[in-house]
Scaffold this active site. Structure first.
Site, short mmCIF file in Angstrom:
data_model
loop_
_atom_site.label_atom_id
_atom_site.label_comp_id
_atom_site.label_asym_id
_atom_site.label_seq_id
_atom_site.Cartn_x
_atom_site.Cartn_y
_atom_site.Cartn_z
N LYS A 89 -55.29 -110.02 45.66
CA LYS A 89 -55.00 -108.59 45.87
C LYS A 89 -55.07 -107.82 44.55
CE LYS A 89 -50.54 -107.20 46.27
NZ LYS A 89 -50.05 -106.12 45.41
N ASN A 90 -54.31 -108.28 43.56
CA ASN A 90 -54.16 -107.47 42.35
C ASN A 90 -55.41 -107.47 41.48
OD1 ASN A 90 -51.66 -106.67 43.14
ND2 ASN A 90 -50.53 -108.13 41.87
N ARG A 138 -49.12 -98.17 44.03
CA ARG A 138 -49.10 -97.86 42.60
C ARG A 138 -50.42 -98.19 41.91
NH1 ARG A 138 -44.62 -96.85 39.98
NH2 ARG A 138 -45.61 -97.68 38.12
N CYS A 167 -40.14 -97.37 42.45
CA CYS A 167 -40.29 -98.13 43.68
C CYS A 167 -39.16 -99.13 43.76
CB CYS A 167 -41.65 -98.80 43.78
SG CYS A 167 -41.81 -100.26 42.80
N ARG A 209 -40.61 -98.58 37.00
CA ARG A 209 -42.06 -98.75 36.84
C ARG A 209 -42.73 -97.52 36.22
NH1 ARG A 209 -44.67 -102.04 41.71
NH2 ARG A 209 -46.07 -102.68 40.07
N ASP A 237 -43.90 -112.26 40.32
CA ASP A 237 -44.30 -112.18 41.73
C ASP A 237 -44.03 -113.48 42.50
OD1 ASP A 237 -45.11 -109.60 41.28
OD2 ASP A 237 -47.24 -110.05 41.20
N ILE A 241 -39.06 -109.05 33.91
CA ILE A 241 -40.15 -108.06 33.99
C ILE A 241 -39.68 -106.78 34.68
CG2 ILE A 241 -42.53 -107.62 34.75
CD1 ILE A 241 -42.43 -109.95 32.81
N ARG A 258 -49.24 -105.82 53.28
CA ARG A 258 -49.83 -105.26 52.06
C ARG A 258 -50.46 -106.36 51.21
NH1 ARG A 258 -46.28 -101.16 48.76
NH2 ARG A 258 -48.24 -101.32 47.63
C1 EPZ Z 1 -48.75 -105.59 38.08
O1 EPZ Z 1 -47.94 -104.43 38.13
C2 EPZ Z 1 -48.84 -106.13 39.49
N1 EPZ Z 1 -49.44 -105.12 40.36
C3 EPZ Z 1 -47.45 -106.49 39.98
O2 EPZ Z 1 -47.57 -107.08 41.28
C4 EPZ Z 1 -46.84 -107.53 39.04
O3 EPZ Z 1 -45.52 -107.81 39.44
C5 EPZ Z 1 -46.84 -106.99 37.60
O4 EPZ Z 1 -48.19 -106.59 37.22
C6 EPZ Z 1 -46.34 -107.98 36.57
O5 EPZ Z 1 -47.15 -109.14 36.62
C7 EPZ Z 1 -50.75 -104.93 40.35
O6 EPZ Z 1 -51.51 -105.53 39.60
C8 EPZ Z 1 -51.29 -103.96 41.34
P1 EPZ Z 1 -46.75 -104.04 34.35
P2 EPZ Z 1 -47.90 -103.42 36.90
O7 EPZ Z 1 -47.34 -102.76 33.89
O8 EPZ Z 1 -49.23 -103.37 36.26
C9 EPZ Z 1 -42.99 -101.70 32.47
C10 EPZ Z 1 -47.04 -107.42 43.57
O9 EPZ Z 1 -46.03 -107.80 44.24
N2 EPZ Z 1 -43.93 -100.61 32.15
O10 EPZ Z 1 -47.22 -105.31 33.75
O11 EPZ Z 1 -47.32 -102.15 37.42
C11 EPZ Z 1 -42.81 -101.90 33.97
O12 EPZ Z 1 -41.87 -101.00 34.51
C12 EPZ Z 1 -46.90 -106.46 42.40
O13 EPZ Z 1 -48.19 -107.78 43.86
C13 EPZ Z 1 -43.47 -99.52 31.41
O14 EPZ Z 1 -42.29 -99.43 31.02
O15 EPZ Z 1 -46.86 -104.15 35.96
C14 EPZ Z 1 -42.37 -103.35 34.02
O16 EPZ Z 1 -41.00 -103.43 33.75
C15 EPZ Z 1 -45.51 -105.97 42.21
N3 EPZ Z 1 -44.38 -98.54 31.09
C16 EPZ Z 1 -43.16 -104.01 32.88
O17 EPZ Z 1 -43.55 -102.92 32.02
C17 EPZ Z 1 -45.68 -98.59 31.47
O18 EPZ Z 1 -46.45 -97.67 31.18
C18 EPZ Z 1 -44.43 -104.75 33.30
O19 EPZ Z 1 -45.16 -103.93 34.19
C19 EPZ Z 1 -46.13 -99.71 32.21
C20 EPZ Z 1 -45.23 -100.71 32.54
#
Ligand code: EPZ
Length: 421
Positions: A22-23, A94, A118, A123, A308, A330, A400
Protein backbone atom coordinates in the site's frame (compact mmCIF):
# COMPACT_ATOMS: atom_id res chain seq x y z
CA UNK A 1 -20.57 -0.45 7.72
CA UNK A 2 -19.49 -4.11 7.95
CA UNK A 3 -17.96 -6.00 10.87
CA UNK A 4 -15.59 -8.94 10.89
CA UNK A 5 -16.56 -11.88 13.08
CA UNK A 6 -13.88 -14.36 14.17
CA UNK A 7 -14.45 -17.66 16.01
CA UNK A 8 -11.13 -18.30 17.72
CA UNK A 9 -9.36 -21.48 18.58
CA UNK A 10 -8.24 -23.30 15.43
CA UNK A 11 -4.73 -23.57 13.97
CA UNK A 12 -3.88 -22.07 10.59
CA UNK A 13 -2.48 -24.16 7.73
CA UNK A 14 -1.92 -23.33 4.08
CA UNK A 15 -0.68 -20.38 2.08
CA UNK A 16 -1.46 -16.68 1.85
CA UNK A 17 -0.45 -14.54 -1.16
CA UNK A 18 1.05 -11.19 -0.15
CA UNK A 19 -0.30 -8.21 -2.09
CA UNK A 20 1.59 -5.20 -3.43
CA UNK A 21 2.59 -2.67 -0.78
CA UNK A 22 0.00 0.00 0.00
CA UNK A 23 2.49 2.61 1.15
CA UNK A 24 4.73 2.05 -1.87
CA UNK A 25 1.88 2.07 -4.35
CA UNK A 26 0.40 5.33 -3.04
CA UNK A 27 3.70 7.18 -3.46
CA UNK A 28 4.29 5.69 -6.92
CA UNK A 29 0.84 6.89 -7.93
CA UNK A 30 1.75 10.45 -6.81
CA UNK A 31 4.96 10.19 -8.85
CA UNK A 32 2.87 9.71 -12.02
CA UNK A 33 2.27 13.47 -11.82
CA UNK A 34 5.96 14.03 -12.64
CA UNK A 35 5.71 12.94 -16.27
CA UNK A 36 3.62 13.75 -19.32
CA UNK A 37 3.94 10.10 -20.27
CA UNK A 38 1.96 7.23 -18.71
CA UNK A 39 3.19 5.35 -15.65
CA UNK A 40 1.98 1.75 -15.55
CA UNK A 41 1.96 0.05 -12.16
CA UNK A 42 1.56 -3.70 -11.73
CA UNK A 43 0.93 -5.72 -8.55
CA UNK A 44 -1.36 -2.92 -7.37
CA UNK A 45 -3.17 -3.84 -4.14
CA UNK A 46 -6.97 -3.64 -4.31
CA UNK A 47 -7.56 -1.28 -1.42
CA UNK A 48 -9.86 1.62 -0.68
CA UNK A 49 -6.83 3.92 -0.13
CA UNK A 50 -5.73 3.24 -3.72
CA UNK A 51 -9.24 4.09 -4.94
CA UNK A 52 -9.28 7.32 -2.88
CA UNK A 53 -5.93 8.47 -4.26
CA UNK A 54 -7.07 7.61 -7.79
CA UNK A 55 -10.03 9.96 -7.31
CA UNK A 56 -7.66 12.72 -6.17
CA UNK A 57 -5.30 12.22 -9.12
CA UNK A 58 -8.25 12.30 -11.51
CA UNK A 59 -9.38 15.59 -9.96
CA UNK A 60 -5.95 17.02 -10.86
CA UNK A 61 -6.35 16.00 -14.51
CA UNK A 62 -4.56 12.65 -14.44
CA UNK A 63 -6.30 9.86 -16.36
CA UNK A 64 -6.43 6.52 -14.58
CA UNK A 65 -7.25 3.16 -16.14
CA UNK A 66 -7.46 -0.08 -14.17
CA UNK A 67 -6.54 -3.33 -15.91
CA UNK A 68 -6.57 -6.98 -14.79
CA UNK A 69 -9.33 -6.45 -12.24
CA UNK A 70 -7.47 -3.58 -10.64
CA UNK A 71 -4.11 -5.35 -10.34
CA UNK A 72 -2.56 -3.01 -12.89
CA UNK A 73 -3.07 0.67 -13.31
CA UNK A 74 -2.10 3.14 -16.03
CA UNK A 75 -1.80 6.75 -14.86
CA UNK A 76 -1.45 9.43 -17.54
CA UNK A 77 -0.79 12.97 -16.41
CA UNK A 78 -0.27 14.45 -19.90
CA UNK A 79 -1.53 17.69 -18.44
CA UNK A 80 -2.14 18.82 -14.87
CA UNK A 81 -5.36 20.76 -15.37
CA UNK A 82 -6.09 21.58 -11.72
CA UNK A 83 -3.50 22.41 -9.09
CA UNK A 84 -5.71 22.16 -6.00
CA UNK A 85 -5.89 18.97 -3.92
CA UNK A 86 -9.08 19.44 -1.94
CA UNK A 87 -9.64 18.89 1.76
CA UNK A 88 -12.50 16.37 1.25
CA UNK A 89 -10.01 13.86 -0.17
CA UNK A 90 -6.76 14.80 1.59
CA UNK A 91 -8.43 14.47 5.01
CA UNK A 92 -9.39 10.87 4.17
CA UNK A 93 -5.89 9.87 3.13
CA UNK A 94 -2.73 11.57 4.41
CA UNK A 95 -0.64 10.08 1.60
CA UNK A 96 -2.50 12.54 -0.67
CA UNK A 97 -0.15 15.20 0.72
CA UNK A 98 2.54 13.55 -1.39
CA UNK A 99 1.10 15.10 -4.56
CA UNK A 100 2.71 18.35 -3.36
CA UNK A 101 6.35 17.61 -4.29
CA UNK A 102 5.59 16.17 -7.75
CA UNK A 103 3.22 19.04 -8.65
CA UNK A 104 5.57 21.82 -7.56
CA UNK A 105 8.49 20.03 -9.20
CA UNK A 106 6.71 19.70 -12.54
CA UNK A 107 4.50 22.80 -12.75
CA UNK A 108 5.97 25.22 -10.22
CA UNK A 109 2.72 25.42 -8.28
CA UNK A 110 0.45 23.36 -6.03
CA UNK A 111 -2.34 24.10 -3.59
CA UNK A 112 -2.80 21.16 -1.25
CA UNK A 113 -5.03 20.92 1.78
CA UNK A 114 -3.27 20.40 5.10
CA UNK A 115 -4.15 16.86 6.17
CA UNK A 116 -4.87 17.60 9.86
CA UNK A 117 -4.27 15.23 12.75
CA UNK A 118 -5.39 11.64 12.88
CA UNK A 119 -6.08 8.91 15.39
CA UNK A 120 -2.45 7.84 15.84
CA UNK A 121 -1.03 11.32 16.47
CA UNK A 122 -0.69 14.95 15.35
CA UNK A 123 1.30 13.92 12.27
CA UNK A 124 2.71 17.30 11.34
CA UNK A 125 3.93 18.19 7.83
CA UNK A 126 6.51 20.83 8.80
CA UNK A 127 9.41 18.82 7.34
CA UNK A 128 7.60 18.47 4.01
CA UNK A 129 7.21 22.26 3.89
CA UNK A 130 10.69 23.25 5.07
CA UNK A 131 12.29 20.94 2.52
CA UNK A 132 10.25 22.45 -0.31
CA UNK A 133 11.20 25.92 0.94
CA UNK A 134 14.85 24.88 0.97
CA UNK A 135 14.42 23.88 -2.68
CA UNK A 136 13.23 27.43 -3.40
CA UNK A 137 9.44 27.15 -3.20
CA UNK A 138 7.49 29.95 -1.56
CA UNK A 139 5.10 28.43 0.97
CA UNK A 140 1.96 30.21 2.13
CA UNK A 141 -0.75 28.81 4.35
CA UNK A 142 -4.23 30.01 3.40
CA UNK A 143 -7.48 28.75 4.90
CA UNK A 144 -6.12 25.30 5.71
CA UNK A 145 -4.33 24.93 2.39
CA UNK A 146 -0.62 25.00 1.55
CA UNK A 147 0.07 27.15 -1.47
CA UNK A 148 3.51 26.31 -2.82
CA UNK A 149 4.91 28.22 -5.74
CA UNK A 150 8.19 28.25 -7.61
CA UNK A 151 7.49 30.07 -10.88
CA UNK A 152 11.12 29.78 -11.98
CA UNK A 153 11.48 26.16 -10.93
CA UNK A 154 13.14 24.55 -7.91
CA UNK A 155 16.89 24.62 -7.21
CA UNK A 156 18.94 21.78 -5.75
CA UNK A 157 20.26 22.18 -2.22
CA UNK A 158 21.29 20.17 0.85
CA UNK A 159 18.49 19.19 3.23
CA UNK A 160 19.24 17.53 6.55
CA UNK A 161 16.15 16.09 8.20
CA UNK A 162 16.24 16.50 12.02
CA UNK A 163 14.63 13.04 12.34
CA UNK A 164 13.54 10.42 9.86
CA UNK A 165 10.28 11.10 8.04
CA UNK A 166 9.16 8.72 5.32
CA UNK A 167 6.63 11.10 3.78
CA UNK A 168 8.89 14.18 3.88
CA UNK A 169 11.81 12.28 2.34
CA UNK A 170 9.55 11.07 -0.46
CA UNK A 171 7.99 14.50 -1.11
CA UNK A 172 11.43 16.16 -1.18
CA UNK A 173 12.82 13.44 -3.46
CA UNK A 174 9.95 13.86 -5.94
CA UNK A 175 10.37 17.64 -5.92
CA UNK A 176 14.14 17.41 -6.40
CA UNK A 177 14.18 15.09 -9.43
CA UNK A 178 13.15 17.95 -11.72
CA UNK A 179 15.01 20.73 -9.84
CA UNK A 180 18.02 22.51 -11.33
CA UNK A 181 21.27 21.13 -9.97
CA UNK A 182 22.01 18.68 -7.19
CA UNK A 183 20.05 17.98 -4.03
CA UNK A 184 21.49 16.06 -1.10
CA UNK A 185 18.99 14.54 1.37
CA UNK A 186 20.68 13.74 4.70
CA UNK A 187 19.10 11.55 7.38
CA UNK A 188 16.74 10.33 4.64
CA UNK A 189 14.23 7.51 5.23
CA UNK A 190 15.59 4.06 4.33
CA UNK A 191 12.19 2.34 4.20
CA UNK A 192 11.74 -0.19 1.35
CA UNK A 193 8.83 1.98 0.14
CA UNK A 194 11.17 4.98 -0.24
CA UNK A 195 13.79 2.86 -2.03
CA UNK A 196 11.08 1.46 -4.33
CA UNK A 197 9.94 5.01 -5.16
CA UNK A 198 13.52 5.94 -6.04
CA UNK A 199 13.83 2.83 -8.23
CA UNK A 200 10.68 3.80 -10.13
CA UNK A 201 11.85 7.42 -10.54
CA UNK A 202 15.21 6.16 -11.84
CA UNK A 203 13.33 3.99 -14.37
CA UNK A 204 11.49 7.18 -15.40
CA UNK A 205 14.83 8.89 -16.08
CA UNK A 206 15.65 10.47 -12.71
CA UNK A 207 19.22 10.54 -11.39
CA UNK A 208 19.24 9.34 -7.79
CA UNK A 209 22.09 7.77 -5.88
CA UNK A 210 22.08 6.32 -2.38
CA UNK A 211 18.38 5.37 -2.11
CA UNK A 212 17.99 2.95 0.79
CA UNK A 213 20.82 4.67 2.71
CA UNK A 214 20.86 7.70 5.04
CA UNK A 215 22.04 10.00 2.27
CA UNK A 216 20.56 10.44 -1.18
CA UNK A 217 22.07 12.52 -3.96
CA UNK A 218 19.63 13.65 -6.64
CA UNK A 219 20.76 15.39 -9.82
CA UNK A 220 17.88 17.18 -11.45
CA UNK A 221 16.87 16.36 -15.03
CA UNK A 222 14.66 18.31 -17.47
CA UNK A 223 11.85 15.78 -17.71
CA UNK A 224 10.85 12.23 -16.82
CA UNK A 225 9.37 9.64 -19.15
CA UNK A 226 6.87 6.83 -18.68
CA UNK A 227 7.69 3.33 -17.49
CA UNK A 228 6.15 0.13 -16.16
CA UNK A 229 6.91 -0.67 -12.55
CA UNK A 230 5.97 -3.58 -10.28
CA UNK A 231 4.91 -2.66 -6.74
CA UNK A 232 6.98 -4.57 -4.14
CA UNK A 233 5.34 -6.95 -1.64
CA UNK A 234 3.62 -5.30 1.31
CA UNK A 235 5.95 -5.86 4.27
CA UNK A 236 3.27 -4.87 6.79
CA UNK A 237 0.72 -7.29 5.34
CA UNK A 238 3.51 -9.89 5.30
CA UNK A 239 4.39 -9.19 8.94
CA UNK A 240 0.74 -9.31 9.96
CA UNK A 241 0.28 -12.75 8.37
CA UNK A 242 3.55 -13.96 9.92
CA UNK A 243 2.07 -13.12 13.32
CA UNK A 244 -1.18 -14.99 12.45
CA UNK A 245 0.24 -18.55 12.78
CA UNK A 246 2.40 -17.36 15.68
CA UNK A 247 -0.71 -16.41 17.66
CA UNK A 248 -3.09 -19.13 16.40
CA UNK A 249 -0.58 -21.98 15.94
CA UNK A 250 0.01 -23.99 12.75
CA UNK A 251 2.11 -23.35 9.65
CA UNK A 252 1.54 -20.82 6.87
CA UNK A 253 3.54 -20.10 3.72
CA UNK A 254 3.52 -16.46 2.72
CA UNK A 255 3.81 -16.27 -1.04
CA UNK A 256 5.92 -13.34 -2.20
CA UNK A 257 7.32 -12.79 1.31
CA UNK A 258 10.99 -11.87 1.72
CA UNK A 259 12.89 -11.89 4.99
CA UNK A 260 14.80 -8.71 4.12
CA UNK A 261 11.51 -6.77 4.17
CA UNK A 262 10.69 -7.87 7.74
CA UNK A 263 14.05 -8.84 9.25
CA UNK A 264 13.44 -7.01 12.56
CA UNK A 265 10.10 -8.80 13.03
CA UNK A 266 11.54 -12.17 11.96
CA UNK A 267 14.30 -11.85 14.58
CA UNK A 268 11.73 -11.08 17.32
CA UNK A 269 9.44 -13.95 16.27
CA UNK A 270 12.36 -16.39 16.29
CA UNK A 271 13.35 -15.17 19.76
CA UNK A 272 9.74 -15.86 20.79
CA UNK A 273 10.07 -19.47 19.57
CA UNK A 274 8.54 -19.23 16.07
CA UNK A 275 10.20 -21.04 13.15
CA UNK A 276 10.75 -19.11 9.94
CA UNK A 277 12.15 -20.64 6.77
CA UNK A 278 12.81 -19.27 3.28
CA UNK A 279 11.02 -21.21 0.55
CA UNK A 280 11.12 -21.00 -3.26
CA UNK A 281 7.99 -18.88 -3.20
CA UNK A 282 8.33 -16.89 -0.01
CA UNK A 283 8.54 -17.53 3.73
CA UNK A 284 7.15 -20.36 5.84
CA UNK A 285 6.20 -19.51 9.41
CA UNK A 286 5.33 -22.17 12.01
CA UNK A 287 4.58 -22.40 15.68
CA UNK A 288 5.30 -25.92 16.83
CA UNK A 289 6.12 -25.64 20.51
CA UNK A 290 3.12 -24.38 22.45
CA UNK A 291 3.06 -20.86 23.85
CA UNK A 292 5.36 -18.13 22.53
CA UNK A 293 7.96 -16.56 24.83
CA UNK A 294 7.73 -12.85 25.66
CA UNK A 295 10.05 -10.46 23.81
CA UNK A 296 10.56 -6.69 24.11
CA UNK A 297 10.01 -4.40 21.14
CA UNK A 298 10.95 -0.80 20.38
CA UNK A 299 9.60 0.80 17.21
CA UNK A 300 12.12 2.60 15.02
CA UNK A 301 12.53 3.75 11.43
CA UNK A 302 13.56 0.98 8.99
CA UNK A 303 15.50 -1.29 9.45
CA UNK A 304 14.22 -1.14 13.04
CA UNK A 305 10.94 -2.67 14.18
CA UNK A 306 8.09 -0.97 12.24
CA UNK A 307 5.46 1.05 14.10
CA UNK A 308 2.96 -0.44 11.65
CA UNK A 309 3.52 -3.89 13.24
CA UNK A 310 3.48 -2.79 16.88
CA UNK A 311 -0.24 -3.43 17.43
CA UNK A 312 -0.06 -6.90 15.88
CA UNK A 313 3.01 -7.74 18.03
CA UNK A 314 1.17 -6.53 21.12
CA UNK A 315 -1.70 -8.93 20.34
CA UNK A 316 0.85 -11.77 20.16
CA UNK A 317 2.53 -10.74 23.41
CA UNK A 318 -0.89 -10.81 25.14
CA UNK A 319 -0.73 -14.61 24.72
CA UNK A 320 3.00 -15.03 25.52
CA UNK A 321 4.61 -16.73 28.48
CA UNK A 322 6.05 -13.83 30.50
CA UNK A 323 6.07 -10.03 30.43
CA UNK A 324 7.13 -7.90 27.49
CA UNK A 325 7.76 -4.20 27.14
CA UNK A 326 6.65 -2.51 23.92
CA UNK A 327 7.94 0.97 23.29
CA UNK A 328 6.35 3.17 20.60
CA UNK A 329 8.76 5.90 19.47
CA UNK A 330 7.27 7.01 16.13
CA UNK A 331 3.71 8.12 16.89
CA UNK A 332 2.54 9.59 20.20
CA UNK A 333 -0.89 7.93 20.31
CA UNK A 334 -0.54 4.49 18.87
CA UNK A 335 -1.80 2.24 21.68
CA UNK A 336 -5.52 2.54 20.98
CA UNK A 337 -5.74 -1.21 20.56
CA UNK A 338 -4.64 -1.73 24.19
CA UNK A 339 -8.03 -0.95 25.81
CA UNK A 340 -9.75 -3.19 23.27
CA UNK A 341 -7.29 -6.03 23.90
CA UNK A 342 -7.92 -5.55 27.64
CA UNK A 343 -11.64 -6.10 26.90
CA UNK A 344 -10.56 -9.49 25.53
CA UNK A 345 -8.87 -10.38 28.81
CA UNK A 346 -5.35 -9.07 28.10
CA UNK A 347 -3.12 -7.73 30.86
CA UNK A 348 -1.63 -4.46 29.56
CA UNK A 349 -0.39 -1.38 31.40
CA UNK A 350 0.22 1.71 29.25
CA UNK A 351 2.38 4.56 30.56
CA UNK A 352 3.06 7.18 27.91
CA UNK A 353 4.86 5.52 25.01
CA UNK A 354 5.49 2.26 26.87
CA UNK A 355 3.13 -0.69 27.15
CA UNK A 356 3.92 -3.51 29.55
CA UNK A 357 2.15 -6.68 28.53
CA UNK A 358 1.93 -9.76 30.72
CA UNK A 359 0.74 -12.75 28.75
CA UNK A 360 -2.46 -14.52 29.84
CA UNK A 361 -3.34 -18.21 29.45
CA UNK A 362 -6.38 -17.47 27.33
CA UNK A 363 -7.85 -14.42 25.59
CA UNK A 364 -11.66 -14.26 25.46
CA UNK A 365 -13.72 -13.14 22.45
CA UNK A 366 -15.54 -9.80 22.75
CA UNK A 367 -17.12 -7.09 20.59
CA UNK A 368 -14.30 -4.62 19.88
CA UNK A 369 -13.61 -1.59 17.75
CA UNK A 370 -10.50 0.20 16.56
CA UNK A 371 -9.87 3.58 15.11
CA UNK A 372 -6.96 2.81 12.82
CA UNK A 373 -5.88 0.24 10.33
CA UNK A 374 -3.15 -1.66 12.20
CA UNK A 375 -5.06 -1.56 15.50
CA UNK A 376 -8.04 -3.17 13.74
CA UNK A 377 -6.02 -6.03 12.34
CA UNK A 378 -4.39 -6.64 15.74
CA UNK A 379 -7.88 -7.31 17.12
CA UNK A 380 -8.53 -9.86 14.37
CA UNK A 381 -5.24 -11.58 15.26
CA UNK A 382 -6.22 -11.61 18.94
CA UNK A 383 -9.61 -13.02 17.91
CA UNK A 384 -7.87 -15.96 16.18
CA UNK A 385 -6.40 -17.01 19.54
CA UNK A 386 -9.38 -16.09 21.72
CA UNK A 387 -11.98 -18.45 23.11
CA UNK A 388 -15.35 -17.73 21.51
CA UNK A 389 -16.45 -14.96 19.19
CA UNK A 390 -14.74 -11.63 18.51
CA UNK A 391 -16.63 -9.04 16.49
CA UNK A 392 -14.46 -6.24 15.11
CA UNK A 393 -16.58 -3.22 14.16
CA UNK A 394 -15.73 -0.37 11.74
CA UNK A 395 -14.11 -2.60 9.18
CA UNK A 396 -13.58 0.24 6.73
CA UNK A 397 -10.22 0.85 8.42
CA UNK A 398 -9.14 -2.68 7.42
CA UNK A 399 -10.28 -2.23 3.84
CA UNK A 400 -7.93 0.74 3.57
CA UNK A 401 -4.90 -1.49 3.89
CA UNK A 402 -5.68 -5.22 3.82
CA UNK A 403 -6.91 -6.80 0.60
CA UNK A 404 -9.65 -9.39 1.31
CA UNK A 405 -8.53 -10.03 4.90
CA UNK A 406 -11.36 -12.48 5.60
CA UNK A 407 -10.74 -14.46 2.40
CA UNK A 408 -6.99 -14.73 3.01
CA UNK A 409 -7.42 -15.90 6.60
CA UNK A 410 -10.32 -18.28 5.90
CA UNK A 411 -8.22 -19.89 3.14
CA UNK A 412 -5.79 -21.04 5.85
CA UNK A 413 -8.56 -22.36 8.10
CA UNK A 414 -9.58 -19.36 10.20
CA UNK A 415 -13.27 -19.14 11.04
CA UNK A 416 -13.78 -15.56 9.94
CA UNK A 417 -16.51 -13.77 8.04
CA UNK A 418 -17.66 -10.29 7.13
CA UNK A 419 -21.15 -9.40 8.30
CA UNK A 420 -23.24 -6.29 7.73
CA UNK A 421 -23.50 -4.29 10.97
C1 EPZ B 1 4.39 6.65 6.72
O1 EPZ B 1 3.70 7.74 7.31
C2 EPZ B 1 3.38 5.55 6.53
N1 EPZ B 1 2.32 6.01 5.64
C3 EPZ B 1 2.81 5.13 7.87
O2 EPZ B 1 1.93 4.03 7.66
C4 EPZ B 1 3.95 4.67 8.77
O3 EPZ B 1 3.44 4.36 10.05
C5 EPZ B 1 5.00 5.78 8.89
O4 EPZ B 1 5.45 6.19 7.57
C6 EPZ B 1 6.22 5.39 9.70
O5 EPZ B 1 6.82 4.26 9.10
C7 EPZ B 1 2.52 6.07 4.33
O6 EPZ B 1 3.58 5.79 3.80
C8 EPZ B 1 1.35 6.46 3.50
P1 EPZ B 1 6.65 9.85 8.96
P2 EPZ B 1 4.37 9.18 7.35
O7 EPZ B 1 6.66 11.14 8.23
O8 EPZ B 1 5.19 9.39 6.14
C9 EPZ B 1 6.59 13.10 12.50
C10 EPZ B 1 -0.08 2.77 7.90
O9 EPZ B 1 -0.72 2.23 8.85
N2 EPZ B 1 6.62 14.14 11.45
O10 EPZ B 1 7.81 8.94 8.80
O11 EPZ B 1 3.27 10.15 7.63
C11 EPZ B 1 5.30 12.28 12.49
O12 EPZ B 1 4.25 12.94 13.17
C12 EPZ B 1 0.54 4.15 8.05
O13 EPZ B 1 0.05 2.22 6.79
C13 EPZ B 1 6.73 15.48 11.81
O14 EPZ B 1 6.79 15.83 13.00
O15 EPZ B 1 5.29 9.04 8.63
C14 EPZ B 1 5.76 11.01 13.15
O16 EPZ B 1 5.75 11.18 14.55
C15 EPZ B 1 0.22 4.80 9.34
N3 EPZ B 1 6.79 16.41 10.81
C16 EPZ B 1 7.20 10.85 12.67
O17 EPZ B 1 7.60 12.16 12.23
C17 EPZ B 1 6.74 16.08 9.50
O18 EPZ B 1 6.78 16.96 8.63
C18 EPZ B 1 7.40 9.88 11.49
O19 EPZ B 1 6.43 10.16 10.51
C19 EPZ B 1 6.64 14.71 9.14
C20 EPZ B 1 6.58 13.76 10.13
Amino acid sequence: MDSIVVQGGGELRGEIPIAGAKNTCLKLMCAALLSEEPLTLTNVPRLSDVATLTTLLESLGCEAALLQEGQSMVLSAAEISNKTAHYDIVRKLRASFNVLGPMVGRTGEAIVSLPGGCAIGARKVDLHLTSLEALGAKIELEEGYVHASAPNGLKGTTIEFPFVSVGATENAMCAAVLAKGTTVLKNAAREPDTKALADCLIAMGAQIEGAGTHEMVITGVDSLHGTTHKVISDRIELGTYMIAPAIAGGEVELIGGERALVASLADKLEAAGIEIADTDRGLKVSRKNGRVKSVDVRTEPFPGFPTDLQAQMMALMCTADGTSVLEETIFENRFMHAPELIRMGANIDVQGGIATVTGVDQLKGAPVMATDLRASVSLILAGLAAEGETKVARVYHLDRGYERVEDKLSAVGAKIERVPE
